[in-house]
Design an enzyme around this catalytic site. Sequence first.
Site, short mmCIF file in Angstrom:
data_model
loop_
_atom_site.label_atom_id
_atom_site.label_comp_id
_atom_site.label_asym_id
_atom_site.label_seq_id
_atom_site.Cartn_x
_atom_site.Cartn_y
_atom_site.Cartn_z
N LYS A 234 0.34 -15.02 5.96
CA LYS A 234 0.34 -15.12 4.47
C LYS A 234 1.30 -16.28 4.15
O LYS A 234 2.17 -16.94 4.81
CB LYS A 234 1.21 -13.79 4.14
CG LYS A 234 0.44 -12.71 4.12
CD LYS A 234 1.13 -11.16 3.60
CE LYS A 234 0.31 -9.91 3.95
NZ LYS A 234 -0.72 -9.71 3.10
N ARG B 130 -6.82 -1.81 8.10
CA ARG B 130 -7.97 -1.09 8.53
C ARG B 130 -8.16 -0.87 10.12
O ARG B 130 -8.79 0.16 10.40
CB ARG B 130 -9.06 -1.74 7.94
CG ARG B 130 -9.48 -3.02 8.48
CD ARG B 130 -10.43 -3.91 7.44
NE ARG B 130 -9.67 -4.40 6.50
CZ ARG B 130 -10.15 -4.88 5.28
NH1 ARG B 130 -11.52 -5.42 5.35
NH2 ARG B 130 -9.52 -5.28 4.32
N LYS C 42 -1.41 4.47 6.76
CA LYS C 42 -1.11 3.29 7.20
C LYS C 42 0.45 3.07 7.36
O LYS C 42 1.13 3.15 6.23
CB LYS C 42 -1.58 2.22 6.27
CG LYS C 42 -1.53 0.90 6.70
CD LYS C 42 -1.85 -0.07 5.78
CE LYS C 42 -1.65 -1.57 5.96
NZ LYS C 42 -2.10 -2.79 4.88
#
Length: 492
Positions: free
Chosen positions: A263, A337, A251
Amino acid sequence: MAKLAADALVIAVGKGPDGPVIVDAPLSAVALTSLEASLTALGVTGAADQVVRLPGLPDTGAKILVLAGMGPVNTKAITDESLRRTAGAAVRQLAGLSHVVLALPTTAVGQVAALAEGAALGAYQYASLHSSKEGKKDPVAKVTIFSTLAKDPELAAALERASVVAKAVNATRTLVNEPPSTLYPATFAEAAKDLAKGLPVRVTVFDEKRLLKDGYGGIMGVGQGSSRPPRMVKLEYKSDKAVADLALVGKGITFDSGGISIKPGAGMVTMKCDMAGAAAVLNAVLAVAGLGLPVNVTGWLCIAENMPSGTAIRPSDVLTIFGGKTVEVLNTDAEGRLVMADGLVAASRELPDVIIDVATLTGAQVVALGHRTAGVMGDEGVSAALKAAADRAGELIWPMPLPEELRPSLDSPVADMANIGERMGGMMTAAVFLQEFIGKGKDGETIPWAHLDIAGPAFNEGAPYGYTPKQGTGMAVRTLVAYIEDVVARSI
């Protein structure tokens, strides 16, 4: 021992059952007796990371005598990792000195190599962007290891391995430490090419045009909110004597704002480290090439910047992953992901024997296992082998399950699956998501696979310890190299 003109001589002190004890130091009997009698009065405990400086002894040739704590030594054999950490702690804390001699106990070639590796890791410093170097101490420039094994015929190869692995770990740390203003997808790809120069590694960079054309919807989707377009970097190392074909997927989110699902400010402070998995994969492949191991290894670096903008993906958008599966995006901060899904499908299509992915994937990993221990999930055999390799390499990982009941929580009414599911056990839910993108192998069965979530141990927000500096740690490089060495060893 013979006199060595050096700035410091380092000897080991352990925590014994009745107080601190000097461990196998090459000093005269008179010096040892006098020194041991003074340890408690000097405040020496033998605790790990404690480094105490004393005036040098005339018969050593060193200006300073350094007592380095090893931790408990009462009933335990001295491990490679305790030596690695002791050497690293000493060399790190002796910054500002030029030449250090390590006279720590060694009874095997592997222990000498552990000292060399720990010293190289402990000497690491990031070339920071401070405008002034005032108050900064240069790292130790030269380390000499005192050992009775100096003439062992296996030592040269062991030290060369230690050098290659430490270089790979330190290169990973530097990539992680770079600010996102200078390390973004295009420059990360260039860094991969630069680091691979002189090694038998082919580097192919997929730019945004190729990613779009070939259907890498996860990487393109995550990267579409940034002014800096994404990249996929493919690394290929091939050996004429290969005993296995392995794929590593990393990643590489060069900065993770969370995207539209932004965030909180405090949660963004360390998000330059969200590419640590790709950095580890890159340098593990380069280390394997540098060591000339008889394997074929392909690395896939899934690189994007996750930013909020008028072009960013939104919650409820549907992305088509490379290979055709569709994913409903319920939270744009579960972006790792998505890029990894593309990489796992691409890796699967080349039919490797094993796929291992490495990612700073979930905050849930830190909740479950803390800041220093990574989680490993996947096929039991691969996970167990990675755990064994990590134990040998000195990295902390722990196996976690992939509960079947988590998969239904990823169901979506509009796509093949959603990118988030059950919140509790979120580290495992993320792994269950990744598992969906592992393809069939040469035998028609699902390719053996394991996932390393290194969200906590990839970045040290606390004080340095042992050979581990503040910020980027280089986590997973040593485990991957040790795992691949074990694959080779099992084939002999």
